[in-house]
Scaffold this motif. Sequence first.
Motif, PDB file in Angstrom:
ATOM      1  N   GLU A  38      44.403  40.266  -3.302  1.00 47.79           N
ATOM      2  CA  GLU A  38      45.725  39.692  -3.928  1.00 47.79           C
ATOM      3  C   GLU A  38      46.050  38.990  -2.245  1.00 47.79           C
ATOM      4  O   GLU A  38      46.541  37.292  -2.413  1.00 47.79           O
ATOM      5  N   ASP A  39      45.664  39.362  -0.791  1.00 49.26           N
ATOM      6  CA  ASP A  39      45.891  38.739  -0.236  1.00 49.26           C
ATOM      7  C   ASP A  39      44.917  37.551   0.281  1.00 49.26           C
ATOM      8  O   ASP A  39      45.311  36.270   0.074  1.00 49.26           O
ATOM      9  N   ARG A  40      43.448  37.283  -0.634  1.00 50.68           N
ATOM     10  CA  ARG A  40      42.890  36.185  -1.030  1.00 50.68           C
ATOM     11  C   ARG A  40      43.129  35.297  -1.522  1.00 50.68           C
ATOM     12  O   ARG A  40      43.115  34.044  -1.804  1.00 50.68           O
ATOM     13  N   GLU A  41      43.794  36.055  -2.768  1.00 48.86           N
ATOM     14  CA  GLU A  41      43.996  35.479  -3.970  1.00 48.86           C
ATOM     15  C   GLU A  41      45.551  34.399  -3.538  1.00 48.86           C
ATOM     16  O   GLU A  41      45.178  33.299  -3.636  1.00 48.86           O
ATOM     17  N   LYS A  42      46.387  34.793  -2.590  1.00 49.24           N
ATOM     18  CA  LYS A  42      47.425  33.833  -2.652  1.00 49.24           C
ATOM     19  C   LYS A  42      46.895  33.330  -1.128  1.00 49.24           C
ATOM     20  O   LYS A  42      47.565  31.984  -1.314  1.00 49.24           O
ATOM     21  N   ARG A  43      45.953  33.455  -0.314  1.00 48.24           N
ATOM     22  CA  ARG A  43      45.395  32.357   0.698  1.00 48.24           C
ATOM     23  C   ARG A  43      44.741  31.458   0.333  1.00 48.24           C
ATOM     24  O   ARG A  43      45.230  29.725   0.164  1.00 48.24           O
ATOM     25  N   VAL A  44      43.911  31.578  -1.056  1.00 43.71           N
ATOM     26  CA  VAL A  44      43.123  30.319  -1.557  1.00 43.71           C
ATOM     27  C   VAL A  44      44.474  29.522  -2.501  1.00 43.71           C
ATOM     28  O   VAL A  44      44.084  28.313  -2.210  1.00 43.71           O
ATOM     29  N   ALA A  45      45.016  29.670  -3.046  1.00 45.68           N
ATOM     30  CA  ALA A  45      45.452  29.634  -3.867  1.00 45.68           C
ATOM     31  C   ALA A  45      47.477  28.583  -3.390  1.00 45.68           C
ATOM     32  O   ALA A  45      47.665  27.005  -3.491  1.00 45.68           O
ATOM     33  N   ASP A  46      47.539  29.137  -2.182  1.00 46.55           N
ATOM     34  CA  ASP A  46      47.960  28.406  -0.667  1.00 46.55           C
ATOM     35  C   ASP A  46      47.303  27.605  -0.634  1.00 46.55           C
ATOM     36  O   ASP A  46      48.195  26.435   0.051  1.00 46.55           O
ATOM     37  N   THR A  47      46.255  27.369   0.205  1.00 49.36           N
ATOM     38  CA  THR A  47      45.364  25.957   0.373  1.00 49.36           C
ATOM     39  C   THR A  47      45.577  25.244  -0.021  1.00 49.36           C
ATOM     40  O   THR A  47      45.248  24.494   0.199  1.00 49.36           O
ATOM     41  N   ILE A  48      45.083  25.313  -1.247  1.00 52.56           N
ATOM     42  CA  ILE A  48      44.780  24.132  -2.811  1.00 52.56           C
ATOM     43  C   ILE A  48      45.786  23.674  -3.067  1.00 52.56           C
ATOM     44  O   ILE A  48      45.329  23.349  -3.808  1.00 52.56           O
ATOM     45  N   ASP A  49      46.951  24.802  -3.244  1.00 49.69           N
ATOM     46  CA  ASP A  49      48.289  24.070  -3.989  1.00 49.69           C
ATOM     47  C   ASP A  49      48.158  24.616  -5.498  1.00 49.69           C
ATOM     48  O   ASP A  49      48.671  23.657  -6.078  1.00 49.69           O
ATOM     49  N   ALA A  50      47.303  25.459  -5.474  1.00 48.14           N
ATOM     50  CA  ALA A  50      47.395  25.559  -6.667  1.00 48.14           C
ATOM     51  C   ALA A  50      48.317  27.566  -7.004  1.00 48.14           C
ATOM     52  O   ALA A  50      49.117  27.673  -5.949  1.00 48.14           O
ATOM     53  N   SER A  51      48.518  27.850  -8.469  1.00 44.82           N
ATOM     54  CA  SER A  51      48.770  28.899  -8.812  1.00 44.82           C
ATOM     55  C   SER A  51      48.729  29.952  -8.709  1.00 44.82           C
ATOM     56  O   SER A  51      46.849  30.117  -9.081  1.00 44.82           O
ATOM     57  N   THR A  52      49.233  31.007  -9.025  1.00 47.36           N
ATOM     58  CA  THR A  52      48.798  32.325  -9.380  1.00 47.36           C
ATOM     59  C   THR A  52      49.566  32.663 -10.538  1.00 47.36           C
ATOM     60  O   THR A  52      50.544  32.375 -10.597  1.00 47.36           O
TER      61      THR A  52
END
Length: 107
Positions: A38-52
């Motif tokens: 979940e940390d990886r998922e949120k970090r990547v999504a936040d970096t590229i401004d995508a959703s989870t």
Amino acid sequence: MKPKVIEFHTDEELMQEVKNLAAQGVSKENLYVVSHDEDREKRVADTIDASTIGIGEEGLDTFVKNIFRKKGDKLRAQFEELGFDHTEAEVLESKLDEGKILLLHKE
């Protein structure tokens, strides 16, 4: 209609694909990052401004049930809510078990 799934081995590959899709006019609001971590998922999504995947995508009933589920069960339930059948959800979750990160593209 179920989303298109693109799998990646690294976060950098996924981020580059999002840049490519955005250059083609794809809205980042239609891109979802999914990882077993979940940390990886949120970090990547936040970096590229995508959703989870959240309550809006999985529905209130599944969201509440997922609070009490193990991570693998939660992911399979989310995939099924997005339109994948049970077998497809298991295959996608097994890819996450292998350490891959997925980009779901809702058209």
